[in-house]
Design an enzyme around this catalytic site. Structure first.
Site, PDB file in Angstrom:
ATOM      1  NE  ARG A  44       7.514  -6.017   0.358  1.00  0.00           N
ATOM      2  CZ  ARG A  44       7.276  -7.306   0.140  1.00  0.00           C
ATOM      3  NH1 ARG A  44       8.267  -8.110  -0.130  1.00  0.00           N
ATOM      4  NH2 ARG A  44       6.062  -7.765   0.219  1.00  0.00           N
ATOM      5  NE  ARG A  48      13.542 -10.454   2.193  1.00  0.00           N
ATOM      6  CZ  ARG A  48      12.651 -11.254   1.637  1.00  0.00           C
ATOM      7  NH1 ARG A  48      12.623 -12.522   1.948  1.00  0.00           N
ATOM      8  NH2 ARG A  48      11.800 -10.781   0.750  1.00  0.00           N
ATOM      9  NE  ARG A  57      13.281 -10.978   8.568  1.00  0.00           N
ATOM     10  CZ  ARG A  57      13.329 -12.291   8.686  1.00  0.00           C
ATOM     11  NH1 ARG A  57      13.890 -12.850   9.741  1.00  0.00           N
ATOM     12  NH2 ARG A  57      12.823 -13.047   7.741  1.00  0.00           N
ATOM     13  CG  ASP A  94       3.189  -7.658   5.148  1.00  0.00           C
ATOM     14  OD1 ASP A  94       4.253  -7.717   4.526  1.00  0.00           O
ATOM     15  OD2 ASP A  94       2.156  -8.256   4.785  1.00  0.00           O
ATOM     16  CE1 TYR A 171      -0.185 -13.639  -0.021  1.00  0.00           C
ATOM     17  CE2 TYR A 171      -1.324 -11.599  -0.560  1.00  0.00           C
ATOM     18  CZ  TYR A 171      -0.244 -12.443  -0.715  1.00  0.00           C
ATOM     19  OH  TYR A 171       0.776 -12.091  -1.562  1.00  0.00           O
TER      20      TYR A 171
END
Ligand code: CP3
Length: 372
Positions: A44, A48, A57, A94, A171
């Site tokens: 990652r 963020r 973003r 992703d 998921y």
């Protein structure tokens, strides 16, 4: 000759003026070749915790728009390698792109993570899953890879990736992230044949997807099995590892000449290192629960190892980060075959300077473990 990390770090240098250097430490470590120091990249690493990521973003509707706009996904992929002297870039995307392409209606709810509008609820849902063509439904990923490769040239290797079939299935069946995973476990115990049917479908989709990533230009691949550690030992082999092995074997068959190395990461998979090393993968990613020294003894020379600093270490002060880095390097010991990474993704509230310091510590402390 040692490479100059400042030029590597400066992607504004045009590749075609011949002035850049190739940094292949990451690929050399995967092949157990001699090195001057231990390479590092961070799970990652584009995300963020970087102000430049948050800025971009905030200009778009949501995270998926970033992923699906190749110009923007390329910019985000390059952000961490422009800021820090990292040894690899990873495609900004992703693992849930495949379920999205299968029509489940992926969206990201702010502070809640991924959700599907049409999770798999019935046998019919599973039986009717379409076949996907990666150059059609997932073309945006391939375009991002092609653009990023163009920008990076041979300066840094680019890592492509996919989720493990088991992790994607969790998921798709739960409909979102979960604490208990009751739905997928219910399927496993009540309708195992149906779950195998789903996993087989996802395995074929992943083989096609990763082959397309190879054709688009990635230099290495990583399979993220975030939820394999939920399974008992025998269930892990039959519902997770078995399908990852099928993917690896299919990829190897397709590339007899140029071998693209494959890293396998099962979070909480420390118990299964022997079996993981037998899949044909080139490296195993370790979370911070695993002991790197013990892991190395177990896998021997069969595979390289990637990891495994606790991501929360980056909340600490500099002396603590430095001594934790020293512990990881000492645990692996001398020689090539180690790629430094965190044991899982970097938390979004880590200060970026901590990453800079982490990399400096590796640059300073790791040459002692290499002889070049
Ligand atoms: O590592 C990288 O820099 C490459 C990009 C990457 C992302 N997700 C970007 C992302 C990779 C390799 C992933 C993999 C991924 N995605 C996994 C496997 C690895 C792991 O973390 O265990 C999983 C389980 C997912 C699914 C996913 N995507 C979740 C659960 C979430 C929400 C949690 C979170 O961190 O917000 C995402 C969103 C996501 N994927 C973000 C990023 C940068 C945050 C998006 C944002 O809000 O801007």
């Amino acid at each position: 000759m040692l490479e100059n990390d400042h030029t590597l770090n400066d992607l504004t240098l045009k590749a075609n003026d011949g002035s850049f250097k190739t940094n292949d430490r990451f690929l050399k470590a995967l092949a157990h070749q001699k090195l001057d120091r231990t390479p590092i990249w961070i799970m990652r690493q584009a995300g963020r915790y970087l102000p430049e990521y948050r800025e971009l973003r905030n200009k778009v509707k949501d995270f998926l728009t970033l992923c699906k706009t190749p110009e923007l996904a390329t910019r985000v992929t390059l952000q961490p390698v422009q800021r820090f002297p990292l040894d690899a870039a990873i495609v900004f995307s992703d693992i849930l792109t495949i379920p999205d392409a299968l029509g489940l209606g992926l969206h990201f709810v702010e502070n809640e993570g991924p959700q599907f509008r049409r999770p798999l609820r019935t046998a019919k849902d599973i039986e009717q899953l379409p076949k996907i063509d990666p150059e059609t439904e997932l073309r945006y990923v391939m375009d991002t890879i092609r653009m990023t490769k163009h920008e990076l040239s041979t300066r840094l290797p680019l890592i492509g990736f996919a989720g493990s079939p088991w992790t994607l299935a969790t998921y798709m069946v739960e409909g979102k992230g979960s604490k208990q995973f009751n739905e997928i476990k219910r399927l496993l115990y009540c309708e195992p044949a149906l779950l195998h049917q789903l996993l087989s479908h996802l395995t074929q989709a992943t083989i096609d997807y990763l082959n397309a990533q190879i054709a688009a230009g990635v230099d290495a691949l990583m399979i993220f099995d975030t939820w394999g550690g939920l399974l008992s030992q025998t269930h892990y082999f039959s519902y997770s590892l078995n399908y990852m092995q099928k993917i690896i074997q299919a990829l190897l068959l397709k590339q007899p000449h140029k071998k693209i190395p494959i890293i396998l990461f099962t979070k909480n998979g420390g118990l299964h290192l022997d079996e993981m090393a037998e899949t044909g993968c080139d490296a195993i990613g370790l979370d911070w629960l695993a002991d790197l020294q013990h892991a190395r003894q177990r896998v021997g020379h069969r595979v390289a190892l990637q990891g495994n600093l606790d991501p929360a270490t980056l909340y600490a002060n500099q002396p603590t980060i430095r001594s934790e880095v020293a512990n990881v390097l000492r645990a692996y010991g001398k020689g090539s075959g180690h790629i430094f990474n965190l044991g899982h993704g970097i938390p979004p509230d880590v200060h970026p300077d901590k990453v800079g310091f982490l990399i400096e510590a590796i640059h300073e402390l790791s040459p002692a473990y290499h002889s070049l």
